[in-house]
Design a protein around this motif. Structure first.
Motif, PDB file in Angstrom:
ATOM      1  N   LYS A  84       0.833  -1.196   0.000  1.00 41.14           N
ATOM      2  CA  LYS A  84       0.000   0.000   0.000  1.00 41.14           C
ATOM      3  C   LYS A  84       0.871   1.251   0.000  1.00 41.14           C
ATOM      4  N   ASN A  85       1.998   1.197   0.692  1.00 40.74           N
ATOM      5  CA  ASN A  85       2.936   2.319   0.686  1.00 40.74           C
ATOM      6  C   ASN A  85       3.477   2.565  -0.714  1.00 40.74           C
ATOM      7  N   ILE A  86       3.730   1.500  -1.445  1.00 37.11           N
ATOM      8  CA  ILE A  86       4.237   1.638  -2.810  1.00 37.11           C
ATOM      9  C   ILE A  86       3.224   2.387  -3.664  1.00 37.11           C
ATOM     10  N   LYS A  87       1.950   2.070  -3.500  1.00 36.46           N
ATOM     11  CA  LYS A  87       0.900   2.757  -4.252  1.00 36.46           C
ATOM     12  C   LYS A  87       0.831   4.224  -3.852  1.00 36.46           C
ATOM     13  N   ARG A  88       0.970   4.497  -2.552  1.00 35.22           N
ATOM     14  CA  ARG A  88       0.931   5.873  -2.082  1.00 35.22           C
ATOM     15  C   ARG A  88       2.123   6.670  -2.611  1.00 35.22           C
ATOM     16  N   VAL A  89       3.302   6.044  -2.634  1.00 32.51           N
ATOM     17  CA  VAL A  89       4.488   6.702  -3.167  1.00 32.51           C
ATOM     18  C   VAL A  89       4.251   7.084  -4.625  1.00 32.51           C
ATOM     19  N   ALA A  90       3.678   6.176  -5.396  1.00 31.86           N
ATOM     20  CA  ALA A  90       3.405   6.457  -6.813  1.00 31.86           C
ATOM     21  C   ALA A  90       2.416   7.612  -6.956  1.00 31.86           C
ATOM     22  N   GLU A  91       1.420   7.658  -6.095  1.00 32.86           N
ATOM     23  CA  GLU A  91       0.433   8.739  -6.138  1.00 32.86           C
ATOM     24  C   GLU A  91       1.091  10.077  -5.786  1.00 32.86           C
ATOM     25  N   TYR A  92       1.919  10.100  -4.757  1.00 33.05           N
ATOM     26  CA  TYR A  92       2.623  11.325  -4.370  1.00 33.05           C
ATOM     27  C   TYR A  92       3.562  11.780  -5.481  1.00 33.05           C
ATOM     28  N   GLU A  93       4.279  10.833  -6.087  1.00 37.19           N
ATOM     29  CA  GLU A  93       5.206  11.186  -7.165  1.00 37.19           C
ATOM     30  C   GLU A  93       4.462  11.811  -8.339  1.00 37.19           C
ATOM     31  N   LYS A  94       3.282  11.291  -8.629  1.00 41.76           N
ATOM     32  CA  LYS A  94       2.477  11.833  -9.724  1.00 41.76           C
ATOM     33  C   LYS A  94       2.090  13.284  -9.443  1.00 41.76           C
ATOM     34  N   LYS A  95       1.694  13.565  -8.198  1.00 42.51           N
ATOM     35  CA  LYS A  95       1.336  14.925  -7.822  1.00 42.51           C
ATOM     36  C   LYS A  95       2.549  15.852  -7.889  1.00 42.51           C
ATOM     37  N   LEU A  96       3.691  15.375  -7.401  1.00 40.19           N
ATOM     38  CA  LEU A  96       4.903  16.197  -7.437  1.00 40.19           C
ATOM     39  C   LEU A  96       5.304  16.524  -8.864  1.00 40.19           C
ATOM     40  N   LEU A  97       5.210  15.544  -9.749  1.00 41.29           N
ATOM     41  CA  LEU A  97       5.558  15.779 -11.147  1.00 41.29           C
ATOM     42  C   LEU A  97       4.621  16.791 -11.801  1.00 41.29           C
ATOM     43  N   GLU A  98       3.345  16.740 -11.444  1.00 43.78           N
ATOM     44  CA  GLU A  98       2.393  17.713 -11.987  1.00 43.78           C
ATOM     45  C   GLU A  98       2.796  19.134 -11.587  1.00 43.78           C
ATOM     46  N   VAL A  99       3.138  19.320 -10.314  1.00 46.98           N
ATOM     47  CA  VAL A  99       3.547  20.642  -9.852  1.00 46.98           C
ATOM     48  C   VAL A  99       4.835  21.064 -10.559  1.00 46.98           C
ATOM     49  N   GLN A 100       5.791  20.152 -10.675  1.00 46.29           N
ATOM     50  CA  GLN A 100       7.072  20.474 -11.306  1.00 46.29           C
ATOM     51  C   GLN A 100       6.897  20.844 -12.780  1.00 46.29           C
ATOM     52  N   MET A 101       5.956  20.210 -13.462  1.00 46.89           N
ATOM     53  CA  MET A 101       5.706  20.525 -14.873  1.00 46.89           C
ATOM     54  C   MET A 101       5.115  21.924 -15.037  1.00 46.89           C
ATOM     55  N   LEU A 102       4.383  22.381 -14.030  1.00 46.65           N
ATOM     56  CA  LEU A 102       3.709  23.680 -14.112  1.00 46.65           C
ATOM     57  C   LEU A 102       4.567  24.830 -13.593  1.00 46.65           C
ATOM     58  N   LEU A 103       5.722  24.540 -13.011  1.00 44.61           N
ATOM     59  CA  LEU A 103       6.583  25.582 -12.440  1.00 44.61           C
ATOM     60  C   LEU A 103       7.043  26.599 -13.479  1.00 44.61           C
TER      61      LEU A 103
END
Length: 138
Positions: A70-89
């Motif tokens: 479950k942690n692995i899934k959460r890590v993937a979800e967090y990484e997706k959100k971080l990448l979205e923010v980084q793309m919009l910077l």
């Protein structure tokens, strides 16, 4: 086949992603540190013929493996959100906006930013709103 959830970015969602950015980075670091990849060991002899537990309800090792998956899934979800923010910077312009955004991504509070920039807390909130608008608009 599993469906991948798409992330719909609204101003409120982006605002919370910016606010949560710092702790998500730290959470990813911690969860990755505790992930241990184990190897299966084959059983030989009489141990291989014994009945195995079904469902893993009483097996604490299986429960730990489930928790970590479950942690692995959460890590993937967090990484997706971080990448979205980084793309919009890249869309953020202006020195003041960039400084406020960088401090927010570093986990600084709006009150701390206001004190260090010599501005009011409300002004920092207005700058953050402008940042969100710049990031969402194409």
């Amino acid at each position: 086949m599993l469906k991948e959830r798409t992330l719909v970015i609204t101003p409120d969602v982006l605002d919370s992603m910016i606010t949560d950015y710092h702790w998500m980075v730290n959470a990813i670091k911690e969860m990755r540190a505790e992930m241990v990849i184990g190897a299966k060991t084959a059983q030989y002899g009489i141990v291989a013929t014994l009945p195995k537990a079904v469902g893993g309800v009483g097996d604490p090792i299986m429960q730990e493996a489930i928790r970590r998956s479950k942690n692995i899934k959460r890590v993937a979800e967090y990484e997706k959100k971080l990448l979205e923010v980084q793309m919009l910077l890249e869309r953020v312009t202006g020195d003041r906006e960039l400084q406020v955004l960088n401090w927010m991504l570093d986990g600084k509070s709006k009150r701390w930013i206001a004190t260090n920039m010599g501005l009011s807390h409300t002004h920092i909130q207005n700058i953050k709103n402008n940042i969100v608008i710049q990031m969402i608009n194409i």
